[in-house]
Structure formats: C-alpha cells, structure tokens
Design an enzyme around this catalytic site. Structure first.
Site, PDB file in Angstrom:
ATOM      1  N   CYS A  47      -1.835  -1.395  -3.383  1.00  0.00           N
ATOM      2  CA  CYS A  47      -0.596  -0.609  -3.458  1.00  0.00           C
ATOM      3  C   CYS A  47       0.588  -1.418  -3.995  1.00  0.00           C
ATOM      4  O   CYS A  47       1.640  -0.857  -4.255  1.00  0.00           O
ATOM      5  CB  CYS A  47      -0.251  -0.042  -2.081  1.00  0.00           C
ATOM      6  SG  CYS A  47       0.168  -1.314  -0.881  1.00  0.00           S
ATOM      7  N   ASP A  61       2.297  -3.749  -2.316  1.00  0.00           N
ATOM      8  CA  ASP A  61       3.213  -4.219  -1.280  1.00  0.00           C
ATOM      9  C   ASP A  61       3.077  -5.729  -1.105  1.00  0.00           C
ATOM     10  O   ASP A  61       1.970  -6.266  -1.109  1.00  0.00           O
ATOM     11  CB  ASP A  61       2.913  -3.550   0.070  1.00  0.00           C
ATOM     12  CG  ASP A  61       3.263  -2.073   0.099  1.00  0.00           C
ATOM     13  OD1 ASP A  61       3.946  -1.601  -0.826  1.00  0.00           O
ATOM     14  OD2 ASP A  61       2.851  -1.397   1.059  1.00  0.00           O
ATOM     15  N   CYS A 118       6.782   0.044   0.242  1.00  0.00           N
ATOM     16  CA  CYS A 118       7.201   1.378   0.677  1.00  0.00           C
ATOM     17  C   CYS A 118       7.934   1.310   2.020  1.00  0.00           C
ATOM     18  O   CYS A 118       7.991   0.263   2.665  1.00  0.00           O
ATOM     19  CB  CYS A 118       5.976   2.283   0.791  1.00  0.00           C
ATOM     20  SG  CYS A 118       4.820   1.783   2.082  1.00  0.00           S
ATOM     21  N   CYS A 136      -0.176  -0.842   5.815  1.00  0.00           N
ATOM     22  CA  CYS A 136       1.129  -1.483   5.989  1.00  0.00           C
ATOM     23  C   CYS A 136       1.180  -2.266   7.297  1.00  0.00           C
ATOM     24  O   CYS A 136       1.695  -3.388   7.342  1.00  0.00           O
ATOM     25  CB  CYS A 136       2.247  -0.441   5.954  1.00  0.00           C
ATOM     26  SG  CYS A 136       2.361   0.429   4.379  1.00  0.00           S
TER      27      CYS A 136
END
Length: 170
Positions: free
Chosen positions: A65, A67, A91, A134
């Site tokens: 993603c 991150d 995010c 996350c």
C-alpha cells in the site's frame, strides 16, 4: 490518481465517523470515531535524535500500500519508555495506528512494550479488515525500535537488556 474528499458523517448510533470517497469509484467507507480522533489529532508527531544512545528507531513499510512508519522511543536509565515520536506517510488508519502505539508505549518498560499487539491496536481503533495491515505496521515499528535501542546499548558496551542504573550498581 483519484482525489479524496473527507466529510463528517453522523451514523444512526450517533458515533462520529469519516467517509472517504474516491472520485468516481463509488461507495464511501465509514471509520470509527477512534480512528478519526487519532487521525485528526495525532499524538506525538515528530522525531527524536536517532544518534542518541537512549533513542530507538523503528522504520517499517508496507510495499503493498506504500505506507511507511517511523516510530521512536526514548528510554530512561531504569529501562522505562519516557518519550515517543512518530512520522507516518500513509492513510488515516496508519496515522491513527502510529498515534495509538506511541500513546500506549509511554511508561512501559522495554519488555512490556513488546506486549502491545496489532490486534489490540486494531480492536481499539475498530479498524476495518482491509486496514488491519496498518496496525501490523505499528507492532512491527515497536519491535524495530526496541531492536535498535538494544543494538545501540550492546554496541556501546552496555547490556541490551539491563538498564543503565542496574549496570552502574553492579
């Protein structure tokens, strides 16, 4: 790249959430108020001097993603985490996970800090399944910061597991 619009939404239960709608893609996603709070008011944003012996730095990323999370801890002479900082490129769920992790680390010993699990962070924030990575990043960042701190202590001639005060009295 789609533009992302952020709007406040009140759910039927009265809990505040944020809807993110990607331009032209369709359905909005609703986030729990805990995510929104830590995203809009992140705690402990910033950096510590990574060269200092009492600072451990964890830098982790999720290639899927994009991150990237940097989490830092400052450990006192008794082995207690006294200060935490983070910088996250990602995010809202990644930012919120970092913020929660830094809050929970304060006041814990190095060993206690390793008991913080991604599942606890995810449960607290009510992360949707698609955002569980996350919280995994946050747990990985904690472990990396502890490893870095211990490696610095060992390289400096001190025991990685023994606080400075205990070494001085030995």
């Amino acid at each position: 790249m789609f533009a992302v619009a952020r709007t406040a939404v009140i759910s039927a239960r009265g809990a505040r959430a944020v809807a993110l709608r990607s331009g032209g893609v369709g359905a909005a996603r609703h986030y729990h108020e805990n995510i929104v709070d830590h995203y809009e008011n992140p705690r402990n944003v910033g950096s510590l001097d990574k060269k200092e012996l009492d600072v451990g730095t964890g830098l982790v990323g999720a290639p899927a993603c994009g991150d990237v999370m940097k989490l830092q801890i400052r450990v006192d002479e008794n082995g207690v985490i006294t200060e935490t900082k983070f910088k996250t490129f990602g995010c809202g769920s990644a930012i919120a996970s970092s913020s929660v992790a830094t809050e929970w680390l304060k006041g814990k010993t190095i060993d206690e800090s390793l008991s913080i699990r991604n599942t606890d962070i995810a449960a607290h924030l009510k992360l949707p399944p698609v955002k569980l990575h996350c919280s995994m990043l946050a747990e990985d960042a904690i472990k990396a910061a502890v490893r870095d701190y211990k490696a610095k202590r060992a390289a400096a001639g001190g025991s990685a597991d023994e606080p400075k005060a205990a070494q001085a009295s030995a």
